[in-house]
Scaffold this motif. Structure first.
Motif, PDB file in Angstrom:
ATOM      1  N   ALA A 205     -19.119  -2.345   2.426  1.00  0.00           N
ATOM      2  CA  ALA A 205     -19.838  -1.805   3.556  1.00  0.00           C
ATOM      3  C   ALA A 205     -20.924  -1.519   3.337  1.00  0.00           C
ATOM      4  N   ARG A 206     -22.065  -2.539   2.392  1.00  0.00           N
ATOM      5  CA  ARG A 206     -23.544  -2.229   2.102  1.00  0.00           C
ATOM      6  C   ARG A 206     -23.799  -3.902   1.117  1.00  0.00           C
ATOM      7  N   PRO A 207     -24.205  -4.228   1.123  1.00  0.00           N
ATOM      8  CA  PRO A 207     -24.364  -5.444   0.445  1.00  0.00           C
ATOM      9  C   PRO A 207     -24.850  -4.819  -1.351  1.00  0.00           C
ATOM     10  N   ASP A 208     -25.338  -3.710  -1.417  1.00  0.00           N
ATOM     11  CA  ASP A 208     -25.653  -3.587  -2.549  1.00  0.00           C
ATOM     12  C   ASP A 208     -24.129  -3.179  -3.754  1.00  0.00           C
ATOM     13  N   GLN A 209     -22.821  -3.101  -2.674  1.00  0.00           N
ATOM     14  CA  GLN A 209     -21.723  -3.038  -3.233  1.00  0.00           C
ATOM     15  C   GLN A 209     -20.960  -4.077  -3.622  1.00  0.00           C
ATOM     16  N   MET A 210     -21.797  -4.990  -3.233  1.00  0.00           N
ATOM     17  CA  MET A 210     -20.837  -6.284  -4.220  1.00  0.00           C
ATOM     18  C   MET A 210     -21.099  -6.959  -5.526  1.00  0.00           C
ATOM     19  N   PRO A 211     -20.437  -6.840  -6.322  1.00  0.00           N
ATOM     20  CA  PRO A 211     -20.438  -7.455  -7.385  1.00  0.00           C
ATOM     21  C   PRO A 211     -21.313  -8.355  -7.206  1.00  0.00           C
ATOM     22  N   VAL A 212     -22.685  -8.325  -8.643  1.00  0.00           N
ATOM     23  CA  VAL A 212     -23.676  -8.981  -8.900  1.00  0.00           C
ATOM     24  C   VAL A 212     -23.344 -10.139  -8.494  1.00  0.00           C
ATOM     25  N   PHE A 213     -22.492 -10.943  -9.355  1.00  0.00           N
ATOM     26  CA  PHE A 213     -22.497 -12.583 -10.024  1.00  0.00           C
ATOM     27  C   PHE A 213     -21.567 -13.041  -8.607  1.00  0.00           C
TER      28      PHE A 213
ATOM     29  N   ARG B 216     -11.875 -31.849  10.244  1.00  0.00           N
ATOM     30  CA  ARG B 216     -10.392 -30.585   9.542  1.00  0.00           C
ATOM     31  C   ARG B 216     -11.551 -29.525   9.872  1.00  0.00           C
ATOM     32  N   ALA B 217     -10.728 -27.943  10.415  1.00  0.00           N
ATOM     33  CA  ALA B 217     -10.948 -27.337  10.639  1.00  0.00           C
ATOM     34  C   ALA B 217     -10.196 -25.533   9.681  1.00  0.00           C
ATOM     35  N   CYS B 218     -10.431 -25.444   9.003  1.00  0.00           N
ATOM     36  CA  CYS B 218      -9.684 -24.206   8.374  1.00  0.00           C
ATOM     37  C   CYS B 218      -9.960 -23.140   8.276  1.00  0.00           C
ATOM     38  N   VAL B 219      -9.040 -21.860   8.225  1.00  0.00           N
ATOM     39  CA  VAL B 219      -9.414 -20.919   7.803  1.00  0.00           C
ATOM     40  C   VAL B 219      -8.723 -20.259   6.900  1.00  0.00           C
ATOM     41  N   SER B 220      -9.018 -20.254   5.283  1.00  0.00           N
ATOM     42  CA  SER B 220      -7.629 -19.510   5.113  1.00  0.00           C
ATOM     43  C   SER B 220      -8.294 -18.341   3.776  1.00  0.00           C
ATOM     44  N   PRO B 221      -7.298 -17.194   3.291  1.00  0.00           N
ATOM     45  CA  PRO B 221      -7.458 -16.724   2.447  1.00  0.00           C
ATOM     46  C   PRO B 221      -7.521 -17.208   1.550  1.00  0.00           C
ATOM     47  N   HIS B 222      -8.823 -16.682  -0.149  1.00  0.00           N
ATOM     48  CA  HIS B 222      -9.423 -17.551  -0.985  1.00  0.00           C
ATOM     49  C   HIS B 222      -8.548 -16.180  -2.073  1.00  0.00           C
ATOM     50  N   PRO B 223      -8.998 -17.290  -3.406  1.00  0.00           N
ATOM     51  CA  PRO B 223      -8.017 -16.665  -4.476  1.00  0.00           C
ATOM     52  C   PRO B 223      -9.087 -15.237  -4.388  1.00  0.00           C
ATOM     53  N   ALA B 224      -8.159 -13.272  -5.599  1.00  0.00           N
ATOM     54  CA  ALA B 224      -9.270 -13.150  -5.741  1.00  0.00           C
ATOM     55  C   ALA B 224     -11.057 -12.702  -6.673  1.00  0.00           C
ATOM     56  N   SER B 225     -11.646 -12.410  -6.686  1.00  0.00           N
ATOM     57  CA  SER B 225     -12.636 -12.378  -6.754  1.00  0.00           C
ATOM     58  C   SER B 225     -12.323 -12.092  -8.591  1.00  0.00           C
ATOM     59  N   PRO B 226     -13.302 -12.519  -9.688  1.00  0.00           N
ATOM     60  CA  PRO B 226     -12.204 -12.310 -10.751  1.00  0.00           C
ATOM     61  C   PRO B 226     -14.150 -11.710 -11.201  1.00  0.00           C
TER      62      PRO B 226
ATOM     63  N   ALA C 245     -15.037  -8.414  -9.335  1.00  0.00           N
ATOM     64  CA  ALA C 245     -14.208  -7.717  -8.871  1.00  0.00           C
ATOM     65  C   ALA C 245     -13.465  -7.042  -9.610  1.00  0.00           C
ATOM     66  N   LEU C 246     -13.856  -5.432 -10.032  1.00  0.00           N
ATOM     67  CA  LEU C 246     -13.236  -3.895 -11.005  1.00  0.00           C
ATOM     68  C   LEU C 246     -11.795  -4.134  -9.415  1.00  0.00           C
ATOM     69  N   PRO C 247     -11.341  -3.490 -10.811  1.00  0.00           N
ATOM     70  CA  PRO C 247     -10.247  -2.589  -9.874  1.00  0.00           C
ATOM     71  C   PRO C 247     -10.510  -1.490  -8.757  1.00  0.00           C
ATOM     72  N   GLN C 248     -11.914  -0.685  -9.041  1.00  0.00           N
ATOM     73  CA  GLN C 248     -11.717   0.175  -8.114  1.00  0.00           C
ATOM     74  C   GLN C 248     -12.314  -0.675  -6.753  1.00  0.00           C
ATOM     75  N   GLU C 249     -12.656  -1.537  -7.360  1.00  0.00           N
ATOM     76  CA  GLU C 249     -12.888  -2.437  -6.036  1.00  0.00           C
ATOM     77  C   GLU C 249     -11.813  -4.129  -5.224  1.00  0.00           C
ATOM     78  N   SER C 250     -10.798  -3.002  -5.160  1.00  0.00           N
ATOM     79  CA  SER C 250      -9.603  -3.747  -4.289  1.00  0.00           C
ATOM     80  C   SER C 250      -9.883  -3.867  -3.116  1.00  0.00           C
ATOM     81  N   SER C 251     -10.388  -2.880  -2.226  1.00  0.00           N
ATOM     82  CA  SER C 251     -10.469  -3.477  -0.633  1.00  0.00           C
ATOM     83  C   SER C 251     -11.336  -4.752  -0.560  1.00  0.00           C
TER      84      SER C 251
END
Length: 310
Positions: free
Chosen positions: A140-148, A198-208, A210-216
């Protein structure tokens, strides 16, 4: 460049290197007084090359320009090293090790080096280049993004994207077109016609990171491949595809934007942030050993005199 002593051996190398672009003004070297306020990746490569003991100054010629804040998983450059008489040329492995030893910025790394013919040109010999753009949703907000992950993706203020619509829209961009609608001013080019392979859009693996509470938090990638790109074409196309994913545009409207050839429209004039863009790789053909020919990427046709830029 000055002339070298008789009998000294000059060798040209193709060097692949990567960098996190956050701290740089771009890949291109910054000269003169501007070095006080900005610096390019090329500056550090050239400073490392100066310590190789070449009898003539070493000039680094970069294959693919990237803007401030843009990253590279693998860019390429060529350089000539002329050692003193009686000293054999560096092996490619020794050259790569020496450059990494002398690099003074931790966000740059030389990946590999190859001997190439003396008339080889890293920019004009590239047969293909590819770019990857990373998107994030559920923040929802930039400061909620993992710092890494900050400065390495575009954090969209939405919980979801219509990826199917984005993929449909991307199909309209494939093939040979006049891409004037997706060109930013600042890099004159003889022709706005490009072939998007080539032009494609695809899911990316979950970020290592992201904490468990950041599952969204979810990540997506947009990838493009072509012989060459117009200035900021990749970031403009990405912005339009994101507008489709958010429901602000339909896939059919993307086709209309492309055909309009108008770079000043409401949506096509938007540019995706630099932080999410990565030059993924550069491909070359016809080199002995096969490895350079297998390095995938967004590129410039042999003999072309245009500098590709995302």
């Amino acid at each position: 460049m000055g002339s070298a002593p008789a009998g000294s051996a000059r060798a040209r190398y193709l060097v692949f290197f990567q960098y996190v672009g956050t701290a740089f003004s771009g890949v291109a070297a910054v000269r003169g007084a501007q070095r006080a306020v900005a610096v390019g990746v090329q500056n550090f490569l050239e400073e490392a090359a100066e310590r190789l003991g070449s009898v003539v100054p070493v000039k680094v010629t970069v294959s693919s320009r990237t803007d401030a804040g843009v990253h590279a998983l693998s860019n390429a450059a060529h350089l000539d090293v002329q050692r003193r008489p009686g000293r054999p040329p560096f092996s490619p492995e020794a050259l790569a090790r020496a450059l990494n030893t002398h690099l003074t910025h931790p966000a740059i790394r030389v990946l590999q080096a190859f001997r190439v013919p003396s008339d080889f040109h890293a920019r004009y010999a590239a047969t293909s280049r590819s770019y990857l753009y990373r998107l994030a949703t559920g923040c929802a907000r930039p400061d909620q993004m993992p710092v890494f992950e900050r400065d390495r993706c575009w954090a969209l203020r939405t919980d979801c994207l219509d990826v199917a619509a984005m993929q449909e829209a991307a199909q309209h961009l494939l093939g040979t077109h006049d891409f004037s609608a997706f060109q930013s001013a600042g890099s004159p080019t003889p022709s706005p016609v490009r072939t998007l392979r080539r032009a494609c859009v695809s899911p990316h693996p979950a970020s290592p990171f992201a904490l468990p509470q950041e599952s969204s938090l979810r990540f997506w990638t947009v990838e493009f491949e072509s012989q060459s790109f117009l200035y900021r074409q990749v970031r403009r196309m990405t912005a339009v595809l994101v507008a489709v994913g958010l429901g602000a545009l339909t896939p059919a409207q993307v086709k209309a934007i492309l055909e309009s050839r108008d770079p000043l429209g409401r949506y096509q004039s938007r540019v995706a942030p630099a932080c999410g863009l990565f030059l993924k790789s550069v491909q070359y053909g016809g080199l002995d050993g096969g490895s350079p020919a297998c390095a995938r990427g967004e590129g410039q046709a042999p003999g072309s005199r245009e500098a590709p830029s995302g």
